[in-house]
Design a protein around this motif. Structure first.
Motif, PDB file in Angstrom:
ATOM      1  N   PHE A  37       1.509 -23.591 -47.629  1.00 38.19           N
ATOM      2  CA  PHE A  37       2.742 -24.179 -48.165  1.00 38.19           C
ATOM      3  C   PHE A  37       3.155 -25.454 -47.459  1.00 38.19           C
ATOM      4  O   PHE A  37       4.277 -25.911 -47.595  1.00 38.19           O
ATOM      5  CB  PHE A  37       3.872 -23.139 -48.090  1.00 38.19           C
ATOM      6  CG  PHE A  37       3.564 -21.912 -48.901  1.00 38.19           C
ATOM      7  CD1 PHE A  37       3.649 -21.935 -50.285  1.00 38.19           C
ATOM      8  CD2 PHE A  37       3.175 -20.743 -48.278  1.00 38.19           C
ATOM      9  CE1 PHE A  37       3.359 -20.807 -51.034  1.00 38.19           C
ATOM     10  CE2 PHE A  37       2.894 -19.613 -49.011  1.00 38.19           C
ATOM     11  CZ  PHE A  37       2.979 -19.644 -50.399  1.00 38.19           C
ATOM     12  N   GLU A  38       2.268 -26.056 -46.696  1.00 36.68           N
ATOM     13  CA  GLU A  38       2.585 -27.311 -46.022  1.00 36.68           C
ATOM     14  C   GLU A  38       2.416 -28.481 -46.970  1.00 36.68           C
ATOM     15  O   GLU A  38       1.638 -28.508 -47.853  1.00 36.68           O
ATOM     16  CB  GLU A  38       1.699 -27.515 -44.797  1.00 36.68           C
ATOM     17  CG  GLU A  38       2.100 -26.605 -43.671  1.00 36.68           C
ATOM     18  CD  GLU A  38       1.241 -26.841 -42.429  1.00 36.68           C
ATOM     19  OE1 GLU A  38       0.264 -27.621 -42.489  1.00 36.68           O
ATOM     20  OE2 GLU A  38       1.551 -26.234 -41.416  1.00 36.68           O
ATOM     21  N   TYR A  75       0.232 -11.321 -37.861  1.00 31.13           N
ATOM     22  CA  TYR A  75       0.378 -12.647 -37.261  1.00 31.13           C
ATOM     23  C   TYR A  75      -0.616 -13.623 -37.880  1.00 31.13           C
ATOM     24  O   TYR A  75      -0.253 -14.747 -38.242  1.00 31.13           O
ATOM     25  CB  TYR A  75       0.181 -12.554 -35.743  1.00 31.13           C
ATOM     26  CG  TYR A  75       0.084 -13.898 -35.073  1.00 31.13           C
ATOM     27  CD1 TYR A  75       1.223 -14.669 -34.882  1.00 31.13           C
ATOM     28  CD2 TYR A  75      -1.140 -14.401 -34.644  1.00 31.13           C
ATOM     29  CE1 TYR A  75       1.138 -15.915 -34.270  1.00 31.13           C
ATOM     30  CE2 TYR A  75      -1.232 -15.635 -34.035  1.00 31.13           C
ATOM     31  CZ  TYR A  75      -0.086 -16.393 -33.856  1.00 31.13           C
ATOM     32  OH  TYR A  75      -0.169 -17.621 -33.257  1.00 31.13           O
ATOM     33  N   GLN A  76      -1.851 -13.211 -37.991  1.00 32.57           N
ATOM     34  CA  GLN A  76      -2.874 -14.071 -38.589  1.00 32.57           C
ATOM     35  C   GLN A  76      -2.539 -14.385 -40.043  1.00 32.57           C
ATOM     36  O   GLN A  76      -2.720 -15.517 -40.502  1.00 32.57           O
ATOM     37  CB  GLN A  76      -4.246 -13.400 -38.508  1.00 32.57           C
ATOM     38  CG  GLN A  76      -4.806 -13.316 -37.118  1.00 32.57           C
ATOM     39  CD  GLN A  76      -5.161 -14.683 -36.561  1.00 32.57           C
ATOM     40  OE1 GLN A  76      -5.747 -15.513 -37.247  1.00 32.57           O
ATOM     41  NE2 GLN A  76      -4.799 -14.914 -35.322  1.00 32.57           N
ATOM     42  N   ALA A  99       0.471 -14.490 -41.424  1.00 26.10           N
ATOM     43  CA  ALA A  99       1.596 -15.419 -41.455  1.00 26.10           C
ATOM     44  C   ALA A  99       1.154 -16.819 -41.068  1.00 26.10           C
ATOM     45  O   ALA A  99       1.575 -17.814 -41.686  1.00 26.10           O
ATOM     46  CB  ALA A  99       2.701 -14.934 -40.518  1.00 26.10           C
ATOM     47  N   GLU A 100       0.276 -16.915 -40.071  1.00 28.69           N
ATOM     48  CA  GLU A 100      -0.193 -18.216 -39.619  1.00 28.69           C
ATOM     49  C   GLU A 100      -1.006 -18.917 -40.714  1.00 28.69           C
ATOM     50  O   GLU A 100      -0.812 -20.102 -40.982  1.00 28.69           O
ATOM     51  CB  GLU A 100      -1.050 -18.020 -38.369  1.00 28.69           C
ATOM     52  CG  GLU A 100      -1.479 -19.302 -37.714  1.00 28.69           C
ATOM     53  CD  GLU A 100      -2.269 -19.011 -36.453  1.00 28.69           C
ATOM     54  OE1 GLU A 100      -3.505 -18.818 -36.558  1.00 28.69           O
ATOM     55  OE2 GLU A 100      -1.650 -18.962 -35.379  1.00 28.69           O
ATOM     56  N   LYS A 101      -1.893 -18.202 -41.364  1.00 26.38           N
ATOM     57  CA  LYS A 101      -2.748 -18.796 -42.385  1.00 26.38           C
ATOM     58  C   LYS A 101      -1.995 -19.055 -43.679  1.00 26.38           C
ATOM     59  O   LYS A 101      -2.241 -20.055 -44.362  1.00 26.38           O
ATOM     60  CB  LYS A 101      -3.968 -17.922 -42.633  1.00 26.38           C
ATOM     61  CG  LYS A 101      -4.912 -17.923 -41.447  1.00 26.38           C
ATOM     62  CD  LYS A 101      -6.102 -17.048 -41.657  1.00 26.38           C
ATOM     63  CE  LYS A 101      -6.986 -17.081 -40.413  1.00 26.38           C
ATOM     64  NZ  LYS A 101      -8.155 -16.245 -40.542  1.00 26.38           N
ATOM     65  N   SER A 102      -1.084 -18.156 -44.032  1.00 22.53           N
ATOM     66  CA  SER A 102      -0.352 -18.364 -45.282  1.00 22.53           C
ATOM     67  C   SER A 102       0.667 -19.480 -45.148  1.00 22.53           C
ATOM     68  O   SER A 102       0.997 -20.144 -46.145  1.00 22.53           O
ATOM     69  CB  SER A 102       0.334 -17.072 -45.730  1.00 22.53           C
ATOM     70  OG  SER A 102       1.295 -16.663 -44.791  1.00 22.53           O
ATOM     71  N   SER A 103       1.171 -19.745 -43.938  1.00 25.41           N
ATOM     72  CA  SER A 103       2.112 -20.834 -43.766  1.00 25.41           C
ATOM     73  C   SER A 103       1.434 -22.191 -44.008  1.00 25.41           C
ATOM     74  O   SER A 103       2.059 -23.137 -44.470  1.00 25.41           O
ATOM     75  CB  SER A 103       2.748 -20.800 -42.382  1.00 25.41           C
ATOM     76  OG  SER A 103       1.787 -21.058 -41.388  1.00 25.41           O
ATOM     77  N   LYS A 104       0.134 -22.265 -43.725  1.00 25.22           N
ATOM     78  CA  LYS A 104      -0.605 -23.504 -43.949  1.00 25.22           C
ATOM     79  C   LYS A 104      -0.770 -23.786 -45.448  1.00 25.22           C
ATOM     80  O   LYS A 104      -0.972 -24.926 -45.832  1.00 25.22           O
ATOM     81  CB  LYS A 104      -1.962 -23.440 -43.266  1.00 25.22           C
ATOM     82  CG  LYS A 104      -1.867 -23.454 -41.764  1.00 25.22           C
ATOM     83  CD  LYS A 104      -3.219 -23.360 -41.105  1.00 25.22           C
ATOM     84  CE  LYS A 104      -3.068 -23.320 -39.596  1.00 25.22           C
ATOM     85  NZ  LYS A 104      -4.339 -23.158 -38.922  1.00 25.22           N
TER      86      LYS A 104
END
Length: 47
Positions: A46-47, A36-37, A39-44
């Motif tokens: 690609f913003e 979860y962590q 996915a949360e950090k890696s999604s940032k």
């Protein structure tokens, strides 16, 4: 082989089901939290 010689090498001894559940949770919960962590950090990224 007699019973006095000890258990057969082919025999598998299973523990208590409660111990198995606790062991799986002990591994699974931190693993899922880490995913979860990640996915949360890696999604940032690609913003």
């Amino acid at each position: 082989m007699t019973d006095a010689d000890g258990p057969s090498p082919n025999a598998t001894k299973t523990g208590s089901p409660v111990v198995m559940v606790v062991a799986w949770l002990w591994v699974t919960v931190p693993f899922l939290y880490g995913l979860y962590q990640l996915a949360e950090k890696s999604s940032k990224l690609f913003e």
